[in-house]
Write an enzyme that holds these catalytic residues in place. Structure first.
Site, PDB file in Angstrom:
ATOM      1  N   SER A   1     -26.065  64.144 -27.019  1.00  0.00           N
ATOM      2  CA  SER A   1     -27.333  64.204 -26.286  1.00  0.00           C
ATOM      3  C   SER A   1     -27.221  64.173 -24.771  1.00  0.00           C
ATOM      4  O   SER A   1     -28.217  64.409 -24.078  1.00  0.00           O
ATOM      5  CB  SER A   1     -28.250  63.064 -26.742  1.00  0.00           C
ATOM      6  OG  SER A   1     -28.644  63.260 -28.080  1.00  0.00           O
ATOM      7  N   VAL A   2     -26.047  63.867 -24.221  1.00  0.00           N
ATOM      8  CA  VAL A   2     -25.911  63.939 -22.762  1.00  0.00           C
ATOM      9  C   VAL A   2     -26.063  65.378 -22.276  1.00  0.00           C
ATOM     10  O   VAL A   2     -26.225  65.614 -21.068  1.00  0.00           O
ATOM     11  CB  VAL A   2     -24.561  63.362 -22.274  1.00  0.00           C
ATOM     12  CG1 VAL A   2     -24.521  61.854 -22.448  1.00  0.00           C
ATOM     13  CG2 VAL A   2     -23.393  64.015 -22.983  1.00  0.00           C
TER      14      VAL A   2
END
EC number: 3.4.16.4
Length: 572
Positions: free
Chosen positions: A295-296
């Site tokens: 998700s970064v």
């Protein structure tokens, strides 16, 4: 009887003959002496020089490595190495046993080496010994034992900087890390001089001192690393890896203004002053190890949406009912979040939200955004062995790949690449390649609109500030960042092991530092990026801001709650 008749002896003649003979001998001696001393002087002098005059190398030290504040990270110390001329030791085996005892060598093996390699002109038998031990060897007065000056590399910071600085081999040649990357810079040029040696091979005099070929020591290297921050980062990462029983971990700290790498730590590490042959911690994982980040990567998908001009930060995406099928693959959110703005998509880390955003855009556009941010290519740091990561060309994407890329799958990155990419948000949309060298600032370039960079910075600040008890929280400072929790690919699918990460910067209004943290395969109770990596980020950032005297921008701001809500558990 007849009287015998004797001829008179000519004494004068005999004397003349003897004198003539002696004169001839004298003439022969004089002629020979003349031939040797005058006509053959050059020949015999050269023959004598071959036996007693030698041209020897003047050893030089390798350049030292320092941190940005002048603290030593790698130094060279002069040592003595012992070698032998095997052929000269064949009739000294009784002393060879003494030599072996002094140097703590096996006497039988040393004798075998001497016998089997008797034609060799020189062999090292013990490298870089202490001066006291060298004196003990010299006291044996053995012909055929030779002493040479060499340099031993010493690393004062030990394992804290081992993966970055690297090390040299027995011949003082860089093998890993910056020692290898800048080997030509650090390596000096040996000089030469002519000396006279005695029968034992020891130097007794220098010749033509004024005509020596001068030695040129290696040049020093001043790194951008701050050893104080490096130590703090190393301690926090090591603590987290141990606490969460992780396989490995990395953390990178960048100066937003210059792109200088202020700290880069890895676990496991190694002792560069000890045995390095079978150690798993040799490589600099921050630049060599690649992984699917999870998700970064979602903020970069949001950048693509904002660039399309079809969305604003307040645009709404319907994520109900918490499941979304794409090409037979079902994408899940932690729960049904309903309608979410782009800000909330990042705050809640909605997988469905970013998938719907990018599927409404062209594949080429998302690929172009990722490529502009440096993914799938070298960061430009110059570190030898750095991985470029992996970003497949958009022409090969299926629809499911397109959706997966929005949430950080189907591509691979390094921790340094993530730090540099987030640094672009902090630097008003301008990408700057990171550097390991103090003052060697790479020119930055605009890759996204400053307005979009500002919008993303504000959105990422909500990720931390709108989540009560967020572990990336820093008292009195605003923080912008994003968590990531990605499954690790294994045997053509995905395992139940994870990469936990957090990347962010602070202060939000005038960012000074970017910190990226990744922890590989935490096997404790916690594995989410918000619980494993975010606390490491917080402690490293807190120390960095203090060391750089960065003014607080949110005085009296304290942590409200220690619980972690949705944003900590839906970031995979």
């Amino acid at each position: 009887m007849r009287k015998s008749q004797h001829k008179p002896v000519n004494i004068s003649l005999r004397i003349a003959i003897v004198m003539a003979f002696l004169l001839c001998c004298f003439v022969v001696v004089v002629v020979r002496a003349f031939s040797i001393q005058v006509r053959g002087a050059e020949f015999y002098q050269s023959q004598g020089e071959k036996r007693h005059v030698r041209e020897v190398e003047i050893p030089v030290s390798r350049g030292s490595i320092y941190d940005r504040n002048g603290e030593p990270l790698a130094l060279s110390t002069a040592m003595v190495s012992v070698g032998i001329v095997p052929g000269q030791l064949l009739d000294q085996f009784s002393k060879v046993e003494q030599l072996a005892e002094v140097l703590d060598l096996d006497a039988d093996e040393l004798k075998q080496i001497i016998t089997s390699r008797k034609d060799k002109k020189f062999l090292y038998i013990k490298r870089r010994i202490t001066p006291m031990l060298a004196e003990s060897v010299q006291a044996l007065n053995m012909e055929g034992v030779v002493f040479r000056t060499e340099f031993k590399r010493y690393y004062p910071a030990g394992e804290i900087l081992a993966n970055v600085v690297g090390f040299t081999d027995v011949d003082d040649v860089g093998q890993e890390g910056l020692e290898r990357t800048y080997d030509n810079w650090l390596t000096g040029t040996s000089g030469k001089k002519t000396v006279v040696k005695d029968l034992l091979g020891q130097v007794v005099a220098d010749i033509d001192v004024d005509e020596l070929e001068a030695a040129k020591p290696g040049k020093d290297l001043h790194l951008s690393i701050d050893r104080r921050l490096q130590y703090a980062a190393y301690v926090e990462l090591k603590k987290a890896v141990y606490q969460h029983q992780a396989t490995s971990g990395s953390a990178v700290v960048l100066d937003v203004k210059t792109g200088e790498i202020l700290a880069m730590v890895n676990q496991p590490s190694f002792n560069p002053n000890g045995n390095k042959e079978t150690n798993d911690g040799l490589r600099n994982r921050s630049v060599t190890d690649i992984y699917e980040p999870g998700s970064v990567m979602k903020p970069f998908a949001v950048v693509a949406a904002l660039e399309s001009a079809e969305y604003t930060p307040q645009s709404v995406v319907n994520t109900s009912p918490g499941e979304y099928e794409v090409d037979g693959f079902v994408i899940h959110d932690f729960r049904d979040y309903g309608e979410l703005s782009l800000v909330d998509i990042l705050v809640k880390s909605s997988n469905i939200g970013v998938a719907k955003l990018v599927l409404g855009l062209g594949k080429e556009h998302l690929w172009d955004v990722y490529h502009r941010f440096g993914f799938g290519q070298s960061s430009g740091s110059g570190f030898m062995g750095e991985s470029t990561g992996y970003l497949p060309h958009h022409s090969r994407w299926r629809t499911a790949d397109h959706a997966a890329l929005s949430r950080g799958y189907n591509l691979s990155v390094t921790t340094l690449q993530l730090a540099a990419a987030y640094g672009t948000f902090a630097n008003q949309g301008r990408y700057r390649s990171p550097t390991f060298i103090k003052g060697n600032v790479n020119e930055d370039k605009a890759i996204i609109d400053p307005m979009i960079a500002s919008q993303l910075t504000d959105m990422l600040s909500h990720v931390v500030n709108d989540t009560e008890g967020h572990k990336a929280f820093i008292p009195n400072y605003s923080v912008a960042g994003k968590t990531g929790t990605a499954r690790i690919a294994e045997n053509g699918g995905y395992s139940d092991n994870y990469i936990s990460s957090f990347v962010g910067f602070s202060p939000v209004n005038s960012p000074r530092l970017v910190v990226a943290v990744s922890v590989n395969n935490p096997r404790g109770e916690d594995y989410y990026g918000g619980l494993v990596a975010a606390p490491v980020f917080s402690e490293i950032m807190k120390t960095g801001l203090r060391l750089l005297n960065v003014p607080a921008d949110q005085l009296n701001r304290t942590l409200v709650d220690t619980s972690v809500q949705d944003a900590g558990v839906n970031d995979g």
